[in-house]
Design a protein around this motif. Sequence first.
Motif, PDB file in Angstrom:
ATOM      1  N   ASP A 203      33.876   7.213 -30.142  1.00 51.15           N
ATOM      2  CA  ASP A 203      34.229   7.680 -28.808  1.00 51.15           C
ATOM      3  C   ASP A 203      35.548   7.059 -28.358  1.00 51.15           C
ATOM      4  OD1 ASP A 203      31.810   8.963 -28.861  1.00 51.15           O
ATOM      5  OD2 ASP A 203      30.828   7.623 -27.440  1.00 51.15           O
TER       6      ASP A 203
ATOM      7  N   THR B 297      37.340   5.714 -24.904  1.00 51.23           N
ATOM      8  CA  THR B 297      37.005   5.303 -23.539  1.00 51.23           C
ATOM      9  C   THR B 297      38.286   5.162 -22.715  1.00 51.23           C
ATOM     10  OG1 THR B 297      34.977   4.156 -24.194  1.00 51.23           O
ATOM     11  CG2 THR B 297      35.971   3.501 -22.103  1.00 51.23           C
TER      12      THR B 297
ATOM     13  N   ASN C 108      34.688   8.952 -22.900  1.00 53.62           N
ATOM     14  CA  ASN C 108      34.001   8.175 -21.874  1.00 53.62           C
ATOM     15  C   ASN C 108      34.991   7.769 -20.785  1.00 53.62           C
ATOM     16  OD1 ASN C 108      31.715   8.182 -23.594  1.00 53.62           O
ATOM     17  ND2 ASN C 108      32.407   6.315 -24.597  1.00 53.62           N
TER      18      ASN C 108
ATOM     19  N   GLU D 163      29.872   9.070 -21.650  1.00 50.71           N
ATOM     20  CA  GLU D 163      29.350   8.198 -20.598  1.00 50.71           C
ATOM     21  C   GLU D 163      30.380   8.091 -19.472  1.00 50.71           C
ATOM     22  OE1 GLU D 163      26.358   7.073 -20.639  1.00 50.71           O
ATOM     23  OE2 GLU D 163      25.825   7.510 -22.719  1.00 50.71           O
TER      24      GLU D 163
ATOM     25  N   MET E 189      27.754   2.110 -22.771  1.00 46.77           N
ATOM     26  CA  MET E 189      28.936   2.792 -23.273  1.00 46.77           C
ATOM     27  C   MET E 189      28.937   2.905 -24.791  1.00 46.77           C
ATOM     28  SD  MET E 189      30.379   3.435 -20.374  1.00 46.77           S
ATOM     29  CE  MET E 189      31.959   4.089 -20.876  1.00 46.77           C
TER      30      MET E 189
ATOM     31  N   HIS F 145      24.903   4.542 -25.840  1.00 43.97           N
ATOM     32  CA  HIS F 145      24.366   5.681 -25.076  1.00 43.97           C
ATOM     33  C   HIS F 145      22.886   5.492 -24.756  1.00 43.97           C
ATOM     34  CE1 HIS F 145      28.135   7.744 -25.836  1.00 43.97           C
ATOM     35  NE2 HIS F 145      27.976   7.591 -27.127  1.00 43.97           N
TER      36      HIS F 145
END
Length: 429
Positions: A154, A156, A231, A265, A375, A378
Amino acid sequence: MRRFRACLAALFAIAALAACQPPVRLMPAPAVFLNGEHNLFGANAALDRSSDIQVFYATNRVPFGPAGARAYAIFPDDALHMGVANLSIGGGGRSWDWLYEQSTSTPAERRPQILVNTMQEKASVGLDAGAPGADALAFFDQVDQALARSADPDLTIYVHGANTGVGRATAQAAQYRHFTGRNSVVLSFIWPSAENFLRFSHDVDKAGGTAPAFARLVRMLARHTRARHINVIAYSSGAMVASPALALLGTPGAGYDPASVRLGEIYFPAPDADFRRFVGDLQVYHGYPRRVTVTVNMRDSVLVLSRLHQRGSRAGRPDPAELAPGDARWMVDASRRLDFDLISASADNLPGLDRRSHVFWYDHPWVSSDVLLKMLFHMPPEQRGLQPARTGDGLHFWTFPDDYEARLDAVTQSLVQAAAGRRDHADAP
């Protein structure tokens, strides 16, 4: 009159301190790092054992200076500028062993500073609907390369609060990346804060006006990188940027599906956004992120002042009486059955927390541990060791139980066992 003068003196003291822009110091080690046997650094097979650290950044501030050592003004630009920030923890030249000790214990010495060495701008993209150029595509490819090397697939984005300079915004993003075990790729979104407590009205105006630029950035990242999810951590007044931007991203349009931006998130710690508008935005974009989490402190002193300034309660210190009946019912329903979590960060449940804290999400080891579990993995609140509660009108929320550290140990052990199981499966013939 004496009480009024005391309050006025306190406000000027706060303003003086805020205007000084104190350096960012490495936050206290999250509780999940205080167990010497397992921590997130150990999960990083390609760990860069250095006191230096890099994060990506994007800003809609006016740039100046050479591209290899960029600086940015407090004024908004009509373009997004993207690049790489290089920082050092402890001022440079410190050993990894020293930094590891700082990051996995509670040393008595003062926490080290996080300093920006250079801001290297790689690309600029106009805020209109034009396609990004070759330099921007090269930047997105650099993000992709970082994601390919990362254990966390992911991306962020960190959105800072008010009264925040470029250095602070970038250093806060860097310390979050550091405490993911450097497993996560992080981008700092730097909007045009005036960097001065006395110019809060400037920040309110510029934050709200930045929402389209932030939405444009997210859409480009989703289209031109292979991030599994995008995220967002939007702290304090960063919610004034992210909340309306998420509503824009959650609105279908010609040739645009909100699911295409792959929101993961969404975390709002101490959000300094108008409560009523925040709830309205949430109703537009809910269902597209994996989960939306809001962490509140009902005694937050910063949000008390913001409420007086903005003449309305803040999402991080909400007054439910301000909501229309339909919105209040929607919030209760969302807390019960949708992917929306409300967490209470109260000194009654968090040992050692300043009752009026606005910085609890990174300053208190329990809360920062909860952020990392949300984060990175999940995990919903019940799996992270939080305890359910409910208000008299049926709103569900979560608190930190007295035995949180024991619960955290159990959560950590389950993650370690799951990782070992995956390794054994991968090694099997």
